[in-house]
Design a protein around this motif. Structure first.
Motif, PDB file in Angstrom:
ATOM      1  N   SER A  20       1.096  -1.003  -0.258  1.00  0.00           N
ATOM      2  CA  SER A  20      -0.257   0.060   0.139  1.00  0.00           C
ATOM      3  C   SER A  20       0.909   1.042   0.082  1.00  0.00           C
ATOM      4  O   SER A  20       0.527   2.269  -0.532  1.00  0.00           O
ATOM      5  N   GLY A  21       1.870   1.246   0.174  1.00  0.00           N
ATOM      6  CA  GLY A  21       2.928   2.700   0.723  1.00  0.00           C
ATOM      7  C   GLY A  21       3.148   2.985  -0.498  1.00  0.00           C
ATOM      8  O   GLY A  21       3.591   4.013  -1.524  1.00  0.00           O
ATOM      9  N   ILE A  22       4.046   1.560  -1.745  1.00  0.00           N
ATOM     10  CA  ILE A  22       4.691   1.432  -2.497  1.00  0.00           C
ATOM     11  C   ILE A  22       3.797   1.661  -3.771  1.00  0.00           C
ATOM     12  O   ILE A  22       3.413   2.819  -4.771  1.00  0.00           O
ATOM     13  N   ALA A  23       1.876   1.896  -3.432  1.00  0.00           N
ATOM     14  CA  ALA A  23       0.630   2.128  -4.176  1.00  0.00           C
ATOM     15  C   ALA A  23       0.895   4.149  -4.124  1.00  0.00           C
ATOM     16  O   ALA A  23       0.487   4.073  -5.292  1.00  0.00           O
ATOM     17  N   LEU A  24       0.615   4.234  -3.298  1.00  0.00           N
ATOM     18  CA  LEU A  24       0.387   5.502  -2.884  1.00  0.00           C
ATOM     19  C   LEU A  24       1.671   6.052  -3.308  1.00  0.00           C
ATOM     20  O   LEU A  24       1.861   7.298  -4.382  1.00  0.00           O
ATOM     21  N   LEU A  25       2.561   6.118  -2.900  1.00  0.00           N
ATOM     22  CA  LEU A  25       4.070   6.409  -3.841  1.00  0.00           C
ATOM     23  C   LEU A  25       3.993   6.464  -5.595  1.00  0.00           C
ATOM     24  O   LEU A  25       4.329   7.916  -5.533  1.00  0.00           O
ATOM     25  N   LEU A  26       3.446   5.439  -6.076  1.00  0.00           N
ATOM     26  CA  LEU A  26       3.677   5.214  -7.280  1.00  0.00           C
ATOM     27  C   LEU A  26       2.169   6.239  -7.658  1.00  0.00           C
ATOM     28  O   LEU A  26       2.387   7.281  -8.827  1.00  0.00           O
ATOM     29  N   MET A  27       1.198   6.540  -6.701  1.00  0.00           N
ATOM     30  CA  MET A  27       0.589   7.491  -7.823  1.00  0.00           C
ATOM     31  C   MET A  27       1.248   8.560  -7.561  1.00  0.00           C
ATOM     32  O   MET A  27       0.018   9.279  -8.367  1.00  0.00           O
ATOM     33  N   VAL A  28       1.298   9.287  -6.100  1.00  0.00           N
ATOM     34  CA  VAL A  28       1.829  10.978  -6.428  1.00  0.00           C
ATOM     35  C   VAL A  28       3.136  10.962  -7.538  1.00  0.00           C
ATOM     36  O   VAL A  28       2.969  11.764  -7.869  1.00  0.00           O
ATOM     37  N   ILE A  62      -6.165  -2.293   0.588  1.00  0.00           N
ATOM     38  CA  ILE A  62      -4.911  -3.103   0.872  1.00  0.00           C
ATOM     39  C   ILE A  62      -4.558  -2.153   2.231  1.00  0.00           C
ATOM     40  O   ILE A  62      -4.351  -2.698   2.768  1.00  0.00           O
ATOM     41  N   GLY A  63      -4.708  -0.813   2.015  1.00  0.00           N
ATOM     42  CA  GLY A  63      -4.008  -0.504   3.238  1.00  0.00           C
ATOM     43  C   GLY A  63      -5.119  -0.009   4.442  1.00  0.00           C
ATOM     44  O   GLY A  63      -5.397  -0.138   5.493  1.00  0.00           O
ATOM     45  N   ALA A  64      -6.596  -0.581   4.195  1.00  0.00           N
ATOM     46  CA  ALA A  64      -7.513  -0.811   5.117  1.00  0.00           C
ATOM     47  C   ALA A  64      -7.423  -1.585   5.816  1.00  0.00           C
ATOM     48  O   ALA A  64      -7.671  -1.143   6.400  1.00  0.00           O
ATOM     49  N   ALA A  65      -6.707  -2.847   5.254  1.00  0.00           N
ATOM     50  CA  ALA A  65      -6.843  -4.286   5.633  1.00  0.00           C
ATOM     51  C   ALA A  65      -5.552  -3.778   6.824  1.00  0.00           C
ATOM     52  O   ALA A  65      -5.414  -4.777   8.397  1.00  0.00           O
ATOM     53  N   VAL A  66      -4.119  -3.260   6.519  1.00  0.00           N
ATOM     54  CA  VAL A  66      -3.410  -2.766   7.474  1.00  0.00           C
ATOM     55  C   VAL A  66      -3.928  -1.917   9.160  1.00  0.00           C
ATOM     56  O   VAL A  66      -3.454  -2.205  10.019  1.00  0.00           O
ATOM     57  N   ARG A  69      -5.453  -4.369  10.777  1.00  0.00           N
ATOM     58  CA  ARG A  69      -4.865  -4.506  12.876  1.00  0.00           C
ATOM     59  C   ARG A  69      -4.333  -3.762  13.089  1.00  0.00           C
ATOM     60  O   ARG A  69      -3.802  -4.469  14.462  1.00  0.00           O
ATOM     61  N   ALA A  70      -3.866  -2.677  12.294  1.00  0.00           N
ATOM     62  CA  ALA A  70      -2.871  -1.827  13.269  1.00  0.00           C
ATOM     63  C   ALA A  70      -3.844  -1.591  14.599  1.00  0.00           C
ATOM     64  O   ALA A  70      -3.335  -0.458  15.067  1.00  0.00           O
ATOM     65  N   GLY A  71      -5.166  -1.406  14.176  1.00  0.00           N
ATOM     66  CA  GLY A  71      -6.078  -0.427  15.369  1.00  0.00           C
ATOM     67  C   GLY A  71      -6.044   0.637  15.040  1.00  0.00           C
ATOM     68  O   GLY A  71      -6.486   1.231  15.729  1.00  0.00           O
ATOM     69  N   SER A  72      -6.000   1.560  13.744  1.00  0.00           N
ATOM     70  CA  SER A  72      -6.168   2.517  13.871  1.00  0.00           C
ATOM     71  C   SER A  72      -6.814   2.953  12.633  1.00  0.00           C
ATOM     72  O   SER A  72      -6.843   3.895  12.171  1.00  0.00           O
ATOM     73  N   ILE A 143      -6.980 -10.454   2.852  1.00  0.00           N
ATOM     74  CA  ILE A 143      -6.239 -10.876   3.958  1.00  0.00           C
ATOM     75  C   ILE A 143      -7.053 -10.116   4.980  1.00  0.00           C
ATOM     76  O   ILE A 143      -6.916  -9.362   6.864  1.00  0.00           O
ATOM     77  N   THR A 144      -7.872  -8.484   4.570  1.00  0.00           N
ATOM     78  CA  THR A 144      -9.052  -8.181   6.087  1.00  0.00           C
ATOM     79  C   THR A 144      -9.749  -9.453   6.944  1.00  0.00           C
ATOM     80  O   THR A 144      -8.948  -9.183   8.190  1.00  0.00           O
TER      81      THR A 144
END
Length: 170
Positions: A20-28, A62-66, A69-72, A143-144
């Motif tokens: 999800s981090g790479i996807a965000l970076l690529l989108m930006v 995928i970021g929503a699943a992360v 799990r992190a409780g955030s 994943i969720t």
């Protein structure tokens, strides 16, 4: 057995976080390229929009699943924080069960969506099919689901102590 499941979920969590981090970076990175070519060079490219949409869908599901799990994830606790501890546990379990039902719903119908659109090409980016562009939906919901089962069976991840890389202690 629980230790191996937790270890697997820790690894999956890190992989999902990186994806999800790479996807965000690529989108930006891709969106300004499209804007620059369209307005500065007066030459519209066809690929930045479908790529950035794919990245956004990937980051979202995928970021929503992360986040779950992190409780955030977004949680309105105004009422539940005022409940006695037993009812807080009941409310938390009910929320997890509702998340389980929602994730199952998204998983089933997103698999159907991907299957139905698998052969349909994306006009602006012919290397990508419409079905493939929706793959982050079933992957993210699967994943969720795994993270929800982990939470229901072993408690929230953010309450466990990390012993070593890839392993957790309950």
């Amino acid at each position: 057995m629980a230790r191996y499941y937790l270890s697997s979920m820790d690894i999956l969590y890190r992989i999902a976080m990186w994806i999800s981090g790479i996807a965000l970076l690529l989108m930006v990175a891709v969106i300004p390229v499209g804007i620059f070519y369209r307005y500065a060079l007066n030459q519209a490219l066809s690929w930045p929009e479908p790529i950035s949409i794919l990245c956004m869908v990937t980051f979202t599901f995928i970021g929503a699943a992360v986040s779950y799990r992190a409780g955030s994830h977004i949680a309105v606790a105004m009422v539940t924080d005022r409940l006695p501890p037993l009812w807080q546990k009941v409310a938390s379990t009910l929320a997890d069960l509702l998340m389980l039902a929602l994730s199952l719903f998204i998983l089933v119908y997103s698999i159907t969506l991907c299957r139905d659109l698998w052969e349909q090409p994306v006009a602006d980016f012919p290397l990508l099919t419409a079905g493939a562009s929706y793959l982050p939906l079933p992957i993210g919901s699967a994943i969720t689901l795994l993270f929800i089962l982990e939470r229901l069976l072993m408690g929230p991840q953010h309450h466990r102590q990390v012993v070593a890389f890839g392993t957790s202690e309950t």
